[in-house]
Design an enzyme around this catalytic site. Sequence first.
Site, mmCIF file in Angstrom:
data_model
loop_
_atom_site.group_PDB
_atom_site.id
_atom_site.type_symbol
_atom_site.label_atom_id
_atom_site.label_comp_id
_atom_site.label_asym_id
_atom_site.label_seq_id
_atom_site.Cartn_x
_atom_site.Cartn_y
_atom_site.Cartn_z
ATOM 1 N NE ARG A 14 42.625 36.928 40.765
ATOM 2 C CZ ARG A 14 41.667 36.966 41.694
ATOM 3 N NH1 ARG A 14 41.120 38.134 41.997
ATOM 4 N NH2 ARG A 14 41.269 35.875 42.305
ATOM 5 C CG HIS B 166 45.699 46.855 38.670
ATOM 6 N ND1 HIS B 166 44.617 47.689 38.531
ATOM 7 C CD2 HIS B 166 45.379 45.709 38.025
ATOM 8 C CE1 HIS B 166 43.684 47.069 37.825
ATOM 9 N NE2 HIS B 166 44.125 45.879 37.497
ATOM 10 C CG ASP C 194 37.835 42.154 42.033
ATOM 11 O OD1 ASP C 194 37.371 42.919 42.888
ATOM 12 O OD2 ASP C 194 38.127 40.966 42.271
ATOM 13 C CE1 TYR D 116 41.366 42.489 42.334
ATOM 14 C CE2 TYR D 116 42.705 42.840 40.378
ATOM 15 C CZ TYR D 116 41.667 42.182 41.024
ATOM 16 O OH TYR D 116 40.956 41.222 40.351
ATOM 17 C CG ASP E 116 40.670 41.488 37.180
ATOM 18 O OD1 ASP E 116 39.446 41.635 37.009
ATOM 19 O OD2 ASP E 116 41.133 40.595 37.916
ATOM 20 C CD GLU F 262 37.332 36.284 34.590
ATOM 21 O OE1 GLU F 262 36.356 35.548 34.353
ATOM 22 O OE2 GLU F 262 38.362 36.291 33.899
ATOM 23 C CD GLU G 44 34.142 41.523 41.711
ATOM 24 O OE1 GLU G 44 33.907 42.474 42.468
ATOM 25 O OE2 GLU G 44 35.212 41.382 41.101
#
Length: 699
Positions: A300, A345, A82, A298, A84, A86, A9
């Site tokens: 989140r 995670h 990432d 990570y 997740d 998203e 990203e």
Amino acid sequence: MADALVIVESPSKAKTIGKYLGSKFIVKASMGHVRDLPKSQIGVEVENDFNPKYITIRGKGSVLKELKDARKKVKKVYLAADPDREGEAIAWHLAHALELDDTADCRVVFNEITKQAVKDAFKTPRKINMDLVNAQQARRILDRLVGYKISPLLWKKVKKGLSAGRVQSVAVKIILDRENEIDEFEPEEYWSITAKLSADGNPFEAKFHKLNGTKTELGSEAEVQAILKQIEGADFTIKEVKEKERTRNPSAPFTTSSLQQEAARKLNFRASKTMSVAQQLYEGVDLGKEGTVGLITYMRTDSTRIAASAQEEAKEYITGKYGEAFAPESPRNYSKKASNAQDAHEAVRPTSVLRDPDSIKSFMSRDQFRLYKLIWERFVASQMSSAILDTLSVDIAAGDTIFRAAGSKVRFQGFMKVYVEGNDDGTTEEDRLLPPLKSGDVLDQQGIEPKQHFTQPPPRYTEARLVKTLEELGIGRPSTYAPTLETIQKRGYVAIEEKKFMPTELGELVIEQMEEFFPEILNVEFTANMEGDLDHVEEGSEDWVKVLAEFYESFEKRLEFAEEEMKEIEIEDEVSDEICEKCGKPLVYKLGRFGKFLACSGFPECRNTKPIIKDIGVTCPKCKEGHVVERRSKKGRIFYGCDKYPECDFVSWDKPSAKPCPSCGSLMIEKRNKKGTRLQCTSCDHQEPVEETEDESTD
């Protein structure tokens, strides 16, 4: 020629990963999403199974061209967004935009950006997980339906520029409900009686506890006077001494929510700042000779799980640094806080406990260091032995009354040697020592202090309290807390005063309309259940189109009813006594994200604005002529300055006091910490406490 193209990203993440992978890989950044729903229209074909109409995001054309050109130079493309929902959706959109086979093993994920973790991840690429993608699509479409269907109604009936969101509306309602609780609160009087006692010259205090063997609350001065009369002239004799050993366990390592809460309490970080700095730590910091390294896992996550390798490394560090007694016999594992917590995670932790904060401080910014130190200490403490406290409870008889004194002492620090969790009242657990006491001892009485109190209303929500509440209610997920809080401020639905949320008149008006016409959107249980449905989509046990269809069936009926029945509301600006110095028209009160301000009623012809000046009743200590007033910086932070500015440039972040220093006569300022507020002299060492109510305490 490079073997493969890797797409992440951000440029900083690309730089870090590029160093690990070497020259055989081209690493590029997509700069987040490259496709999204159009802003100018709803972009969802409701009648066609909620089919989304994705378009290339404006400004991303050049990014896509660069990625397509790089694509032509390699045999293989890896999508490393990432780990997740998203990130999975970003990978899926990139696959479509670059015409990749999304059923191929092109997806690479890693929970930490370290050399070993990245290299290991590229050994086991996988297919794009469509359950994760569909969960993200369902959330995006759900929020789009709510926002793009209700917002035009609010524009037409209430005011242009308003919006309604599924999670943000619930957050505003929670803030509004708390404000209503405060408004409706009726304080109740209660009293305390404190006995100032001493044993062999060692002073301590005891509180009134019982009358005639029954625990008694004192509700009036008359009741207090009756007790005082009973104990007048009575000996204070120790009746019973109870000693207990208490074990205190460490807190679990950070989840996204608990990280945001603790960073607010201890570092005064907003949720958005916490996530921004954590992203930097995750993506990598240049550590000189060691190169760029991701310092945390990570950020989140709502899991408290820790990898066995990290637990083992922590045990070796703790044993070497503090001794074997500080490491438990077996590694500490923490259970999920809630049944809806995801475990994809690990918890937020340092990628290596051996990188203690002080050893790498010079490579980080101040904010990076403070947040990393918080994460590092929390993780290390989570893997340490329990603390052991000795508690003492002493009942003291005086006539027919019992007074109680309580004390505690930390016998073994355990995890408390490294870190102790904060709390929403700003208090900390400290030793409260009592002198040696035994049954039958007669104590010396130094005085009796009766004191009147009043119950306090529940406190307004700080960011930490609100995030905690949203998590407990199952509203939103780790990635949604920070943007939700930002949005409700930008829309003017809430304002922040003294770091606490207050609903605005506009926020009250919008929630009033939502409660009447879209009650399910504001229903906490309904919203939490919807989050559960999205989790089921992610797990592959629920069809995302079915979830949307079930929601839309009743929502569509509500829309039709609101179109017909919602009445138009005219919001009139409150006119102030001040006149615009530019055009001569009256200034009116407006509401921004940081509270009220003054603006010209001649807008848009005249765009003059000015802050509302609040005189705090202190003469300027510099020019001795002006008054100190409360102002706001461009970022909304309160500061204090002279009203004669620019003639006088006195400024202070801390609130000046009207009381001069009793020692040297200089200016005193208010300083807040976990123990409360104190007045501190700006010239000498003098300081003194300021008594404050419970609601004024800081997080």
